[in-house]
Design a protein around this motif. Structure first.
Motif, short mmCIF file in Angstrom:
data_model
loop_
_atom_site.label_atom_id
_atom_site.label_comp_id
_atom_site.label_asym_id
_atom_site.label_seq_id
_atom_site.Cartn_x
_atom_site.Cartn_y
_atom_site.Cartn_z
N PHE A 1 0.81 -1.21 0.00
CA PHE A 1 0.00 0.00 0.00
C PHE A 1 0.85 1.27 0.00
O PHE A 1 0.33 2.38 0.05
CB PHE A 1 -0.93 0.00 1.22
N THR B 1 -1.31 2.48 9.90
CA THR B 1 -0.89 1.17 9.38
C THR B 1 0.60 0.95 9.63
O THR B 1 1.01 -0.12 10.09
CB THR B 1 -1.17 1.09 7.87
N LEU C 1 -7.18 0.42 5.48
CA LEU C 1 -7.17 1.48 4.48
C LEU C 1 -8.06 2.65 4.88
O LEU C 1 -7.86 3.78 4.43
CB LEU C 1 -7.62 0.94 3.12
#
Length: 430
Positions: free
Chosen positions: A43, A183, A176
């Motif tokens: 990500f 994160t 997300l």
């Protein structure tokens, strides 16, 4: 006595529960290390482009630097583990990754992001070779005592690693909805917990599996690897499996986009591949035991080579139906991983034997460094061929054929060379 007589049947995974606590710690670390990695890195590109507004070339530079700092430095990290002991280098590697993830979570400038990814990559170069060499040493003891083959331990390690690759992205996707800093901080916390576990349970200096190799300097460690010609040739030939595997991250998205017009199924292919390894590694390593190291490693390369021909049979252009192409890609990925499952455990056992069970951190590190360099060259080469395809100077089948031929050549050379020199594990059934 051959190993098949000492270890009848395939009860590898039933024996995991009786493994020493430190081996269980090493296996658990493979799960947690990949969870933390895949929680963040898949990500990262989105965060850099959308949240920080970086240009595409900067995103590519950052991701490339992470790969270079990891694969390119494996030999250095493994050498440090051999020289100064596994425990301090493992603890240092985990601590560096904690700092790296915290920096990535807080960084807003390109310089800070680059420092963060370099730390994340170098942390793996410190941690992974030390853990792999520790597993190799414990595996030798387990094999000698009749508990478990070393190749079985390597197979369990592969499964644990893939389990992390399934859990990590799933957790990352669930996070997300939160800022990227959350994160990254979650991954840093996970590694901090790992650090505590290794600090408490991993053997301290003086133990047979850790203390510094006081009779060796770094020059001695490097010389033992760089002058081991059989090892270097074997590692180079086997590294073509990593060259082929690395194409998965280039050729699969390319083919989905070119042939189907969408990459929406990309994640499902990766998850399916990980599940295949988790479920199939046990039976596959049992086959490797029966046919012997030389055949398992060579046949594994052959399977990988053949896998790249499957999409050519089902079609690699938009004229073929999407369902047919998906089937072809699924079979390609399945055979690719099957080949890896067959060859990687005996390959790693052979690396330890060719290294004379000494300075294994540097030997496993060199294997990864060679593989990383060849994978980088292979990916650049395949990307260049795709450009030729786009310009009408090459057929759509060209990238697939080239990779297949390269792996096939490595398999033939390995089979002929190992047959003449008898360098592959003499304990196997060859």
């Amino acid at each position: 006595m051959v190993l098949s007589e000492r270890f009848p049947g395939n009860k590898t995974f039933a024996k995991v529960r009786v493994l020493p606590p430190v081996v269980k710690l090493l296996l658990l670390s493979m799960v947690l290390f990949n969870i933390g990695f895949y929680l963040v890195v898949p990500f990262l590109a989105v965060h850099l482009s959308e949240d920080l507004g970086f240009a595409a070339w900067i995103v590519g530079l950052v991701l490339g630097l992470r790969m270079f700092s990891q694969q390119g430095m494996f030999f250095i990290g493994g050498s440090l583990a051999d020289r100064f002991g596994k425990r301090p280098i493992i603890l240092l590697g985990i601590a560096v990754r904690v700092v790296g993830f915290l920096m990535l979570g807080l960084a807003e400038s390109m310089a800070a992001v680059i420092v963060g990814v370099l730390l994340v990559g170098f942390a793996a170069a410190l941690f992974a070779p030390a853990v792999e060499s520790a597993n190799a040493e414990y595996g030798r003891e387990l094999e000698t005592s009749g508990v478990m083959r070393r190749t079985d331990l390597f197979a369990v390690e592969q499964m644990c690693s893939r389990l992390g690759t399934v859990i990590g992205p799933a957790l990352g996707a669930a996070l997300l909805m939160f800022p990227f800093s959350w994160t990254a901080s979650s991954a840093a916390l996970l590694f901090a917990i790992m650090w505590v576990g290794f600090f408490i349970w991993f053997p301290r200096p003086g133990d047979a599996h850790d203390g510094p190799v006081s009779t060796y300097t770094l020059r001695d460690v490097w010389r033992s690897v760089l002058t081991n010609n059989n090892f270097l040739l074997f590692a180079t030939l086997c590294s073509f499996q990593l060259v082929a595997y690395s194409q998965l991250y280039l050729m699969l998205p390319e083919q989905l986009e070119r042939g189907i017009g969408s990459q929406s199924a990309l994640g499902w292919f990766y998850v399916g591949a990980a599940v295949l390894v988790i479920v199939g590694q046990g039976p596959t390593v049992a086959v490797a035991h029966r046919i012997g190291h030389r055949r398992a490693i060579t046949f594994g390369l052959v399977l990988i080579s053949v896998s790249f021909l499957v999409p050519l049979v089902t079609g690699v252009d938009s004229a073929v139906s999407a369902s047919t192409q998906i089937v072809g890609l699924a079979v390609w990925i399945g055979l690719l991983h099957l080949g890896q499952m067959l060859m990687v455990p005996p390959m790693r056992d052979t690396i330890a034997i060719l290294g004379r069970e000494s300075n294994l951190g540097a030997h496993f590190g060199m294997l990864n460094t060679i593989g990383g360099l060849l994978a980088l060259l292979g990916t650049v080469g395949v990307g260049f061929v795709y450009d030729l395809v786009d310009n009408g100077h090459a057929a759509p089948a060209s990238p697939w054929v080239i990779v297949s031929v390269c792996v096939a050549v490595s398999a033939v050379v390995l089979w002929v060379w190992s047959g003449r020199t008898k360098v592959i594990d003499p304990r196997s059934s060859d």
